[in-house]
Design an enzyme around this catalytic site. Structure first.
Site: not given
Ligand SMILES: Cc1ncc(C[n+]2csc(CCOP(=O)(O)OP(=O)(O)O)c2C)c(N)n1
Ligand SMILES: [Mg+2]
Lengths: 338, 316
Positions: B55, B124
């Site tokens: 972000e 959220h």
């Molecule tokens: C700081 C932040 N930005 C955005 C989100 C929304 N979000 C939740 S999970 C996710 C993707 C995470 O991907 P990854 O780190 O590859 O983990 P995965 O869910 O694939 O296991 C996002 C963008 C969040 N939870 N926290």
């Protein structure tokens, strides 16, 4: 008897059993979510084997900062299914008192720290925890798990930087499942994830996270390095997200180009095939282990479902050790008669 | 509201090729709430950027774009995740015009869903408007319906300054308001009087507007209802006018009470219209606790809590 290397048959069978339990649990949660009994879920399907390998190599004293997609890791480390359900159902036996969304666990007794939703935000904490452990001469290392998306966060880079400067024993393990919601790893990063530590002086290595034997072998080297006091290490475990990002996600929007349903990437099937080949299991024993896992998952769910929720006014507890007049006044407001 | 916003961004992009959309999952996925749906297909990946998960980088990069001629609309997937970028927002975005003696500006819109009622737990659900509203140099708006969503977004895009555009996610699929075709503006800094009344005033905004309106209608209240629409700078004339008119003021917001937007509204009234007051000003707000996963229905201000405040000011 050893199955492969120094992995005994019993260890392999236990790992397989926990993978089956995790898979059955995941499916149970998804169906409970569809019925509105559990609010939300981040499926772990496809990532069970690397998670199990991490728990197999970790000691009781090791402190684990897991993330929201680590169900199988919890089961292999011995967290009782009932405790997991209590969190998922946010009932009054949930240690966290229903404060967090499902899958945001904290099992202090098992040295699982606390899961948060903000991606990557736990990573700097791991460095501080490692410092505290070294300072108070505690045994054990710190293990952090996170996704491929998390390796883009500032928190990740901050953690690597600090861990390396203070030479702290943190084992960073990225579960690269190919996706951060809709963003494929190829668009998340131009660099190989396991090389992201190099600029901070942290060695890294990529392992096949869908293969138990390869995961154990690769991780062993990383565990040895960190345990020997040399500092932090970064493992990239290549794995596969079989399902949607979460129960709120619709991958049809962005997974259109995938040619397969992913079943050949299913790490449990791979382990199963290996064990069949090695004669450690036969198909009858596999059938009965599956049935057993499902029976335990279903039965425990029924047991925990009947536990009542927390009292509403507990939402005012634990903001501080001692509530201020503000929370006390608002608690009275909430309880005021109509 | 989702459709209205999506159509607005589409038209803004069609109108001005300097408009860039960026954020996590905004492209292929069309945003986790679908606000940017189909824009990637239409405008291509030079104008619709699926960014890595950072972000701070999204907002910092958008700021640089805005300083040098582009008009980015950056999405932060949930307002709860904006905090890594707080340094950019407070120390760069809000201060670049000022610190350069007006020689640079940051025409940037940061869109982000906020608020609870969606079983989203701690991360959220937060309503963080007060964090931003405490920072001179920022403009903070929040629509409560699809019409205002379009009008405020268009007005924000016509500005040469940064706007924090807070979208009440609980209302994303709620409003049935007709939205005229085409682009139109809702003036930033102007509240909407949603209802005329003499007995009391209810001042609210964003996610709480439908709750307030249904309470007023169900209970047949003779209430003057203001929807602020802009939180910074808030419409002081509308606030003082209604306070003088009824002498009884209730403020309803979802964010916690302490040092929230209601505190500023109360202070403005206390400073400028204390002689008109017939009762204490009462705030009905979210509680001063982290947003809980269980029992969020108790956290959110509802009809019961609003009516308790109404009784207090009427019977005072
Ligand atoms: C700081 C932040 N930005 C955005 C989100 C929304 N979000 C939740 S999970 C996710 C993707 C995470 O991907 P990854 O780190 O590859 O983990 P995965 O869910 O694939 O296991 C996002 C963008 C969040 N939870 N926290
Ligand atoms: Mg991922």
């Amino acid at each position: 008897m050893a199955m492969v290397g120094n992995l005994s048959n019993e260890q392999a069978i236990t790992a397989y059993r926990n993978a089956l339990r995790a898979r059955a649990l995941d499916m149970k949660i998804i169906s409970a979510q569809r019925q509105g009994i559990i609010g939300f879920h981040v499926p772990s399907q496809g990532q069970e084997i690397i998670q199990i390998a991490i728990s197999m190599l970790s000691d009781k004293e090791d402190l684990i900062f897991s993330y929201y997609r680590d169900l199988a890791m919890l089961l292999q480390r011995g967290v009782p299914l009932s405790m997991i359900y209590d969190q998922l159902l946010s009932n009054s036996k949930d240690f966290q008192k229903g404060r967090q969304m499902p899958d945001h666990f904290s099992f202090k007794e098992f040295n699982f720290s606390t899961v948060q939703s903000p991606v990557g935000a736990h990573l700097p904490l791991t460095v501080g925890a490692a410092y505290a452990m070294r300072y108070s001469k505690k045994k054990g290392i710190v293990i952090a798990t996170f996704g491929d998306g998390a390796t883009s966060t500032s928190d990740f880079h901050a953690a690597l930087s600090m861990a390396s400067v203070f030479n702290l024993g943190v084992l960073f393990i990225c579960e690269n499942n190919g996706w951060a919601i809709s963003v494929p790893t190829s668009k998340q990063t131009k660099a190989d994830i396991y090389k992201k530590g190099a600029g901070y002086g942290i060695p890294g290595k990529r392992v096949d996270g869908n293969d138990l034997i390869a995961s154990l072998a690769g991780l062993q080297e990383a565990f040895d390095y960190v345990r020997s006091g040399k500092g932090a290490y970064l493992v990239e475990a290549v794995t596969y997200r079989m399902g949607p990002h979460s129960t709120s996600d619709d991958p049809k929007k962005y997974r259109v180009d995938e040619i397969t349903d992913g079943s050949e990437n299913d790490p449990i099937r791979r382990l199963e095939n290996l064990m069949l080949r090695m004669g450690v299991l036969d198909s009858a024993s596999i059938q009965s282990m599956r049935a057993q896992a499902k029976e335990e998952i279903d039965r425990t769910f029924e047991e925990r479902m009947s536990i009542p929720p927390t009292e509403p006014e507990t939402i005012f507890d634990d903001v501080y050790e001692n509530p201020s007049w503000i929370q006390e006044e608002e608690r009275r407001d909430m309880n005021a008669p109509d | 509201m989702v459709q209205s916003l999506n159509g607005s961004i589409d038209m803004l992009m069609a109108e001005d090729e300097k408009v860039i959309v960026m954020g996590e999952d905004v492209g292929r996925d069309g945003g986790v709430f679908r606000v940017t749906d189909n824009l990637l297909n239409k405008y291509g990946d030079e104008r619709v950027l699926d960014t890595p998960l950072n972000e701070l980088a999204i907002i910092g990069m958008a700021t640089g774009m805005a300083m040098y001629g582009l008009k980015p609309i950056a999405e932060i997937q949930f307002q709860d995740y904006i905090f890594p970028a707080f340094d950019q927002i407070v120390n760069n975005i809000a201060k670049i015009r000022y610190r350069t003696g007006g020689r640079f500006s940051v025409p940037l819109i940061i869109r982000t869903p906020y608020g609870g009622g969606v079983r989203g737990g701690l991360y959220h659900s937060q309503s963080g408007e007060a964090y931003f509203a405490h920072t001179a140099g920022l403009t903070v708006v929040t629509p409560s319906n699809p019409y205002d969503a379009r009008g405020l977004l268009v007005a924000a895009s016509r500005r040469n300054d940064p706007v924090i555009f807070l979208e009440p996610k609980r209302l994303y699929r709620a409003g049935k308001t007709e939205v005229p075709d085409g682009l139109f503006e809702v003036e930033i800094g102007k509240a909407a009087r949603l209802r005329e009344g003499d007995e009391l005033s209810i001042i609210t905004y964003g996610s709480m507007v439908p709750t307030v309106m249904s309470t007023v209608e169900k209970n047949g209240l003779n209430a003057d209802v203001l929807d602020l629409r802009t939180i910074l700078p808030m419409d002081v004339d509308a606030i003082i006018t209604t306070a003088r008119k009824t002498g009884r003021v209730i403020i309803v917001h979802e964010a916690p009470r302490t040092l929230g937007v209601g505190a500023e509204i109360s202070a403005l009234i206390a400073e400028r219209a204390v002689d008109s007051l017939l009762a204490p000003i009462i705030r009905v707000t979210g509680y001063d606790i982290p947003y809980p996963y269980s029992h969020e229905e108790f956290y959110l201000p509802d009809e019961k809590r609003i009516m308790r405040a109404v009784d207090r000011v009427i019977k005072y």
